[in-house]
Write a protein that holds these residues in place. Structure first.
Motif, PDB file in Angstrom:
ATOM      1  N   VAL A   1       0.841  -1.209   0.000  1.00 20.16           N
ATOM      2  CA  VAL A   1       0.000   0.000   0.000  1.00 20.16           C
ATOM      3  C   VAL A   1       0.869   1.249   0.000  1.00 20.16           C
ATOM      4  O   VAL A   1       0.596   2.213  -0.716  1.00 20.16           O
ATOM      5  N   HIS A   2       1.946   1.227   0.767  1.00 22.13           N
ATOM      6  CA  HIS A   2       2.845   2.381   0.803  1.00 22.13           C
ATOM      7  C   HIS A   2       3.521   2.578  -0.555  1.00 22.13           C
ATOM      8  O   HIS A   2       3.647   3.707  -1.033  1.00 22.13           O
ATOM      9  N   ALA A   3       3.947   1.504  -1.191  1.00 26.82           N
ATOM     10  CA  ALA A   3       4.606   1.611  -2.494  1.00 26.82           C
ATOM     11  C   ALA A   3       3.645   2.123  -3.556  1.00 26.82           C
ATOM     12  O   ALA A   3       4.034   2.906  -4.430  1.00 26.82           O
ATOM     13  N   LEU A   4       2.405   1.700  -3.502  1.00 27.11           N
ATOM     14  CA  LEU A   4       1.431   2.157  -4.495  1.00 27.11           C
ATOM     15  C   LEU A   4       1.005   3.598  -4.261  1.00 27.11           C
ATOM     16  O   LEU A   4       0.618   4.292  -5.205  1.00 27.11           O
ATOM     17  N   SER A   5       1.073   4.066  -3.026  1.00 26.90           N
ATOM     18  CA  SER A   5       0.677   5.442  -2.738  1.00 26.90           C
ATOM     19  C   SER A   5       1.802   6.432  -3.028  1.00 26.90           C
ATOM     20  O   SER A   5       1.584   7.643  -3.008  1.00 26.90           O
ATOM     21  N   PHE A   6       3.007   5.933  -3.304  1.00 30.42           N
ATOM     22  CA  PHE A   6       4.158   6.795  -3.581  1.00 30.42           C
ATOM     23  C   PHE A   6       4.027   7.374  -4.981  1.00 30.42           C
ATOM     24  O   PHE A   6       3.878   6.648  -5.952  1.00 30.42           O
ATOM     25  N   SER A   7       4.084   8.686  -5.101  1.00 32.41           N
ATOM     26  CA  SER A   7       3.938   9.352  -6.387  1.00 32.41           C
ATOM     27  C   SER A   7       5.303   9.496  -7.048  1.00 32.41           C
ATOM     28  O   SER A   7       6.102  10.363  -6.684  1.00 32.41           O
ATOM     29  N   SER A   8       5.579   8.655  -8.024  1.00 29.98           N
ATOM     30  CA  SER A   8       6.870   8.732  -8.700  1.00 29.98           C
ATOM     31  C   SER A   8       6.952   9.953  -9.607  1.00 29.98           C
ATOM     32  O   SER A   8       8.031  10.509  -9.808  1.00 29.98           O
ATOM     33  N   GLN A   9       5.838  10.401 -10.143  1.00 31.79           N
ATOM     34  CA  GLN A   9       5.848  11.605 -10.986  1.00 31.79           C
ATOM     35  C   GLN A   9       6.204  12.833 -10.157  1.00 31.79           C
ATOM     36  O   GLN A   9       7.001  13.660 -10.578  1.00 31.79           O
TER      37      GLN A   9
END
Length: 62
Positions: free
Chosen positions: A20-28
């Motif tokens: 969940v933390h990795a998916l919520s991280f905004s790479s853009q």
């Protein structure tokens, strides 16, 4: 057996939190922050372009 079930459940919760933390991280957004920071860095040299051989030996000890 109960201990193994609790251990598996705790690891499952831990991995779920990590996903969940990795998916919520905004790479853009992070890429934009890095680009903005790179505009302020003026003198960037690759590690192979040292001003003298003595400095290169200091950084890369044999």
């Amino acid at each position: 057996m109960k201990f193994l079930a609790l251990l598996a459940a705790s690891f499952s919760v831990l991995y779920l939190v990590l996903v969940v933390h990795a998916l919520s991280f905004s790479s853009q957004k992070k890429a934009e922050e890095i680009d903005a920071l790179s505009l302020h860095v003026k003198d960037v040299k690759p590690s192979l372009s040292f001003s003298s051989n003595a400095y290169q030996r200091f950084v890369y000890a044999p």
